[in-house]
Design a protein around this motif. Structure first.
Motif, PDB file in Angstrom:
ATOM      1  N   CYS A  23      -5.749  -9.233 -25.148  1.00 53.06           N
ATOM      2  CA  CYS A  23      -5.103  -8.784 -23.925  1.00 53.06           C
ATOM      3  C   CYS A  23      -4.980  -9.962 -22.965  1.00 53.06           C
ATOM      4  CB  CYS A  23      -5.901  -7.662 -23.261  1.00 53.06           C
ATOM      5  SG  CYS A  23      -5.837  -6.134 -24.202  1.00 53.06           S
ATOM      6  N   VAL A  24      -3.972  -9.920 -22.100  1.00 52.93           N
ATOM      7  CA  VAL A  24      -3.744 -11.035 -21.189  1.00 52.93           C
ATOM      8  C   VAL A  24      -4.824 -11.094 -20.126  1.00 52.93           C
ATOM      9  CG1 VAL A  24      -2.113 -11.996 -19.518  1.00 52.93           C
ATOM     10  CG2 VAL A  24      -1.269 -10.948 -21.633  1.00 52.93           C
ATOM     11  N   THR A  25      -5.312  -9.926 -19.675  1.00 57.75           N
ATOM     12  CA  THR A  25      -6.263  -9.900 -18.577  1.00 57.75           C
ATOM     13  C   THR A  25      -7.654 -10.249 -19.053  1.00 57.75           C
ATOM     14  OG1 THR A  25      -6.570  -7.551 -18.935  1.00 57.75           O
ATOM     15  CG2 THR A  25      -4.958  -8.200 -17.290  1.00 57.75           C
ATOM     16  N   ALA A  26      -8.483 -10.732 -18.118  1.00 59.63           N
ATOM     17  CA  ALA A  26      -9.845 -11.133 -18.453  1.00 59.63           C
ATOM     18  C   ALA A  26     -10.796  -9.945 -18.475  1.00 59.63           C
ATOM     19  CB  ALA A  26     -10.340 -12.171 -17.450  1.00 59.63           C
ATOM     20  N   VAL A  27     -10.446  -8.856 -17.753  1.00 61.56           N
ATOM     21  CA  VAL A  27     -11.296  -7.682 -17.686  1.00 61.56           C
ATOM     22  C   VAL A  27     -10.455  -6.459 -18.016  1.00 61.56           C
ATOM     23  CG1 VAL A  27     -12.857  -6.322 -16.235  1.00 61.56           C
ATOM     24  CG2 VAL A  27     -12.640  -8.787 -15.860  1.00 61.56           C
ATOM     25  N   ALA A  28     -11.009  -5.492 -18.720  1.00 57.80           N
ATOM     26  CA  ALA A  28     -10.273  -4.305 -19.136  1.00 57.80           C
ATOM     27  C   ALA A  28     -10.566  -3.139 -18.213  1.00 57.80           C
ATOM     28  CB  ALA A  28     -10.646  -3.931 -20.564  1.00 57.80           C
ATOM     29  N   TYR A  29      -9.585  -2.256 -18.055  1.00 57.15           N
ATOM     30  CA  TYR A  29      -9.726  -1.108 -17.175  1.00 57.15           C
ATOM     31  C   TYR A  29      -9.246   0.140 -17.871  1.00 57.15           C
ATOM     32  CZ  TYR A  29     -10.476  -4.632 -13.707  1.00 57.15           C
ATOM     33  OH  TYR A  29     -10.977  -5.698 -13.031  1.00 57.15           O
ATOM     34  N   ARG A  30      -9.876   1.278 -17.542  1.00 56.80           N
ATOM     35  CA  ARG A  30      -9.454   2.531 -18.145  1.00 56.80           C
ATOM     36  C   ARG A  30      -8.125   2.978 -17.542  1.00 56.80           C
ATOM     37  NH1 ARG A  30     -10.955   6.851 -14.687  1.00 56.80           N
ATOM     38  NH2 ARG A  30     -12.310   6.207 -12.975  1.00 56.80           N
ATOM     39  N   LYS A 238     -10.134   5.487  -6.743  1.00 59.39           N
ATOM     40  CA  LYS A 238     -10.944   4.318  -7.129  1.00 59.39           C
ATOM     41  C   LYS A 238     -10.532   3.739  -8.479  1.00 59.39           C
ATOM     42  CE  LYS A 238     -13.160   5.521  -3.459  1.00 59.39           C
ATOM     43  NZ  LYS A 238     -12.717   4.961  -2.164  1.00 59.39           N
ATOM     44  N   GLN A 239      -9.437   4.198  -9.033  1.00 60.97           N
ATOM     45  CA  GLN A 239      -8.956   3.672 -10.308  1.00 60.97           C
ATOM     46  C   GLN A 239      -8.276   2.322 -10.096  1.00 60.97           C
ATOM     47  OE1 GLN A 239      -6.530   6.985 -11.258  1.00 60.97           O
ATOM     48  NE2 GLN A 239      -8.042   7.962 -12.572  1.00 60.97           N
ATOM     49  N   THR A 240      -8.345   1.482 -11.104  1.00 60.73           N
ATOM     50  CA  THR A 240      -7.794   0.139 -11.026  1.00 60.73           C
ATOM     51  C   THR A 240      -6.808  -0.076 -12.162  1.00 60.73           C
ATOM     52  OG1 THR A 240      -9.795  -0.753  -9.993  1.00 60.73           O
ATOM     53  CG2 THR A 240      -8.327  -2.329 -11.066  1.00 60.73           C
ATOM     54  N   ILE A 241      -5.667  -0.660 -11.858  1.00 58.47           N
ATOM     55  CA  ILE A 241      -4.716  -1.054 -12.883  1.00 58.47           C
ATOM     56  C   ILE A 241      -4.366  -2.529 -12.696  1.00 58.47           C
ATOM     57  CG2 ILE A 241      -3.734   1.238 -13.278  1.00 58.47           C
ATOM     58  CD1 ILE A 241      -1.385   0.500 -11.529  1.00 58.47           C
ATOM     59  N   VAL A 242      -3.921  -3.140 -13.770  1.00 54.26           N
ATOM     60  CA  VAL A 242      -3.534  -4.543 -13.753  1.00 54.26           C
ATOM     61  C   VAL A 242      -2.046  -4.647 -14.054  1.00 54.26           C
ATOM     62  CG1 VAL A 242      -3.860  -6.796 -14.829  1.00 54.26           C
ATOM     63  CG2 VAL A 242      -5.818  -5.301 -14.439  1.00 54.26           C
ATOM     64  N   TRP A 251       8.974 -17.798  -8.494  1.00 53.60           N
ATOM     65  CA  TRP A 251       9.094 -16.750  -7.476  1.00 53.60           C
ATOM     66  C   TRP A 251       9.351 -17.367  -6.103  1.00 53.60           C
ATOM     67  CZ3 TRP A 251       5.629 -17.136  -3.493  1.00 53.60           C
ATOM     68  CH2 TRP A 251       4.426 -17.796  -3.738  1.00 53.60           C
ATOM     69  N   ASN A 252       9.935 -16.553  -5.227  1.00 54.44           N
ATOM     70  CA  ASN A 252      10.258 -17.015  -3.880  1.00 54.44           C
ATOM     71  C   ASN A 252       9.846 -15.993  -2.843  1.00 54.44           C
ATOM     72  OD1 ASN A 252      11.648 -19.668  -3.888  1.00 54.44           O
ATOM     73  ND2 ASN A 252      13.019 -18.625  -5.319  1.00 54.44           N
ATOM     74  N   LEU A 253       9.544 -16.466  -1.641  1.00 55.61           N
ATOM     75  CA  LEU A 253       9.262 -15.586  -0.514  1.00 55.61           C
ATOM     76  C   LEU A 253      10.542 -14.848  -0.133  1.00 55.61           C
ATOM     77  CD1 LEU A 253       7.129 -18.045   1.644  1.00 55.61           C
ATOM     78  CD2 LEU A 253       6.297 -16.249   0.122  1.00 55.61           C
ATOM     79  N   GLY A 254      10.371 -13.639   0.377  1.00 57.22           N
ATOM     80  CA  GLY A 254      11.514 -12.837   0.775  1.00 57.22           C
ATOM     81  C   GLY A 254      12.067 -11.971  -0.338  1.00 57.22           C
ATOM     82  N   LEU A 255      11.512 -12.097  -1.543  1.00 56.23           N
ATOM     83  CA  LEU A 255      11.973 -11.300  -2.675  1.00 56.23           C
ATOM     84  C   LEU A 255      10.929 -10.248  -3.045  1.00 56.23           C
ATOM     85  CD1 LEU A 255      13.565 -14.023  -5.008  1.00 56.23           C
ATOM     86  CD2 LEU A 255      14.687 -12.574  -3.287  1.00 56.23           C
ATOM     87  N   THR A 256      11.382  -9.214  -3.743  1.00 53.91           N
ATOM     88  CA  THR A 256      10.509  -8.136  -4.197  1.00 53.91           C
ATOM     89  C   THR A 256      10.485  -8.121  -5.718  1.00 53.91           C
ATOM     90  OG1 THR A 256      10.962  -6.804  -2.222  1.00 53.91           O
ATOM     91  CG2 THR A 256      10.125  -5.642  -4.162  1.00 53.91           C
ATOM     92  N   TYR A 257       9.291  -7.994  -6.286  1.00 52.89           N
ATOM     93  CA  TYR A 257       9.117  -8.008  -7.733  1.00 52.89           C
ATOM     94  C   TYR A 257       8.460  -6.698  -8.171  1.00 52.89           C
ATOM     95  CZ  TYR A 257      10.036 -12.949  -6.998  1.00 52.89           C
ATOM     96  OH  TYR A 257      10.608 -14.133  -6.631  1.00 52.89           O
ATOM     97  N   GLN A 258       8.935  -6.157  -9.288  1.00 53.72           N
ATOM     98  CA  GLN A 258       8.449  -4.856  -9.745  1.00 53.72           C
ATOM     99  C   GLN A 258       7.641  -5.003 -11.031  1.00 53.72           C
ATOM    100  OE1 GLN A 258      11.108  -1.621  -9.243  1.00 53.72           O
ATOM    101  NE2 GLN A 258      10.245  -0.376 -10.866  1.00 53.72           N
ATOM    102  N   ALA A 259       6.496  -4.326 -11.054  1.00 54.39           N
ATOM    103  CA  ALA A 259       5.648  -4.319 -12.248  1.00 54.39           C
ATOM    104  C   ALA A 259       6.123  -3.230 -13.201  1.00 54.39           C
ATOM    105  CB  ALA A 259       4.195  -4.046 -11.834  1.00 54.39           C
ATOM    106  N   ASN A 260       5.551  -3.238 -14.406  1.00 48.97           N
ATOM    107  CA  ASN A 260       5.881  -2.174 -15.355  1.00 48.97           C
ATOM    108  C   ASN A 260       4.755  -1.162 -15.484  1.00 48.97           C
ATOM    109  OD1 ASN A 260       3.981  -3.651 -16.721  1.00 48.97           O
ATOM    110  ND2 ASN A 260       5.233  -4.088 -18.528  1.00 48.97           N
ATOM    111  N   VAL A 261       3.841  -1.134 -14.503  1.00 47.62           N
ATOM    112  CA  VAL A 261       2.748  -0.163 -14.503  1.00 47.62           C
ATOM    113  C   VAL A 261       2.686   0.527 -13.145  1.00 47.62           C
ATOM    114  CG1 VAL A 261       1.333  -1.342 -16.223  1.00 47.62           C
ATOM    115  CG2 VAL A 261       1.088  -1.949 -13.806  1.00 47.62           C
ATOM    116  N   ASN A 262       2.085   1.726 -13.141  1.00 51.95           N
ATOM    117  CA  ASN A 262       1.920   2.482 -11.905  1.00 51.95           C
ATOM    118  C   ASN A 262       0.801   3.492 -12.106  1.00 51.95           C
ATOM    119  OD1 ASN A 262       2.413   3.455  -9.280  1.00 51.95           O
ATOM    120  ND2 ASN A 262       4.629   3.336  -9.563  1.00 51.95           N
ATOM    121  N   PHE A 263       0.294   4.015 -10.978  1.00 50.40           N
ATOM    122  CA  PHE A 263      -0.639   5.137 -11.039  1.00 50.40           C
ATOM    123  C   PHE A 263       0.148   6.419 -11.314  1.00 50.40           C
ATOM    124  CE2 PHE A 263      -2.816   2.062  -8.222  1.00 50.40           C
ATOM    125  CZ  PHE A 263      -4.043   1.971  -8.872  1.00 50.40           C
ATOM    126  N   HIS A 264      -0.551   7.473 -11.730  1.00 52.01           N
ATOM    127  CA  HIS A 264       0.111   8.735 -12.072  1.00 52.01           C
ATOM    128  C   HIS A 264      -0.589   9.905 -11.396  1.00 52.01           C
ATOM    129  CE1 HIS A 264       2.484   6.679 -15.140  1.00 52.01           C
ATOM    130  NE2 HIS A 264       1.382   6.043 -15.477  1.00 52.01           N
TER     131      HIS A 264
END
Length: 264
Positions: A23-30, A238-242, A251-264
């Motif tokens: 996995c890319v992240t150093a720590v895993a989350y449920r 208290k749930q955490t996502i990466v 990347w530049n200031l003034g722009l908005t970037y969207q992730a491919n994850v979200n809470f449900h």
């Protein structure tokens, strides 16, 4: 042991080890569970602005143009008793009018985008509707008109927290300068709120960001030229996502970037 979840795009915690097995992240989350509604509670509601909801733009949560940023005109300013110093920003509520001849039978679902400040020059029961410890919703007029006739002015309501249904992933709007990254966090699903946030560049470890105001977090670090990932914790659940590699290295200031994850 941690495994990569192909649908959520994050690591799912199976045991207490931090081994990530590719996995890319150093720590895993449920994986986050679905947020459940709260019980109905009594409060009051008024409205501000006109039918255009123009006065709701640029509220204290930092969402800017709430229409173009996906929140529409179903928004409200919260009294400080429930605004919670900005940690309620993004939370979603169902509101229905009760005990008034001006009520309609509809229920409005709104997002908290602003603060309704106290008005100490007015009595809490006569104009100072948002004075502590009152629980109050000052709704955008189009939202208020879903639950009552505008001529009512103020009505008793029942409200409850509900899950925020958002399309797509969490969005991160960048401001600041070369040594200070200020991020406005938008389009948060599930409980809708966040309490902690970290940023990681391709050349850095995880850096804890401090709460600036509303729904914005800041890091005093030089991160230009690095792809950025974010780690977000919900205030309520208290749930955490990466969110990995949200912003590319250019990347530049003034722009908005969207992730491919979200809470449900």
């Amino acid at each position: 042991m941690a495994q990569f979840h192909p649908l959520l795009g994050l690591c799912v915690l199976i045991t207490m080890t931090i081994s990530h097995l590719g996995c890319v992240t150093a720590v895993a989350y449920r994986a986050p569970a679905v947020y459940r509604p709260s019980p109905w509670t009594l409060a009051h509601a008024t409205f501000y602005g006109d039918e255009s909801a123009a006065s709701t733009m640029g509220g204290s949560c930092g969402y800017g143009n709430v229409v173009t940023n996906g929140y529409g005109t179903n928004t409200a300013a919260l009294s400080s008793a429930i605004y919670n110093n900005g940690f309620a920003c993004g939370q979603c509520f169902q509101i229905r009018c009760v005990q008034s001849p001006w009520c309609s039978k509809s229920i409005a679902t709104i997002t908290a985008t602003n603060l309704c400040p106290p008005n100490w020059s007015q009595n809490s029961n006569n104009g100072g509707w948002c004075n502590p410890p009152r629980t109050h919703f000052d709704m955008a007029k189009p939202a208020f008109e879903q639950i009552a006739q505008w001529k009512a002015g103020i009505v008793p309501v029942m409200y409850r927290r509900v899950s925020c249904v958002r399309k797509g992933g969490i969005r991160f709007s960048f401001q600041g300068n070369g040594y200070w990254l200020l991020v406005y966090v938008m389009n948060v699903g599930g409980a809708g709120d966040i309490s902690q946030m970290w940023v990681k560049g391709t050349k850095t470890a995880w850096i804890k960001m401090s709460h600036n105001w509303g729904a914005s977090y800041q890091a005093f670090a030089t991160l230009k030229g690095q792809a950025l990932s974010f780690r977000i914790t919900s205030y309520t659940t208290k749930q955490t996502i990466v969110a990995n590699n949200v912003a590319p290295a250019n990347w530049n200031l003034g722009l908005t970037y969207q992730a491919n994850v979200n809470f449900h």
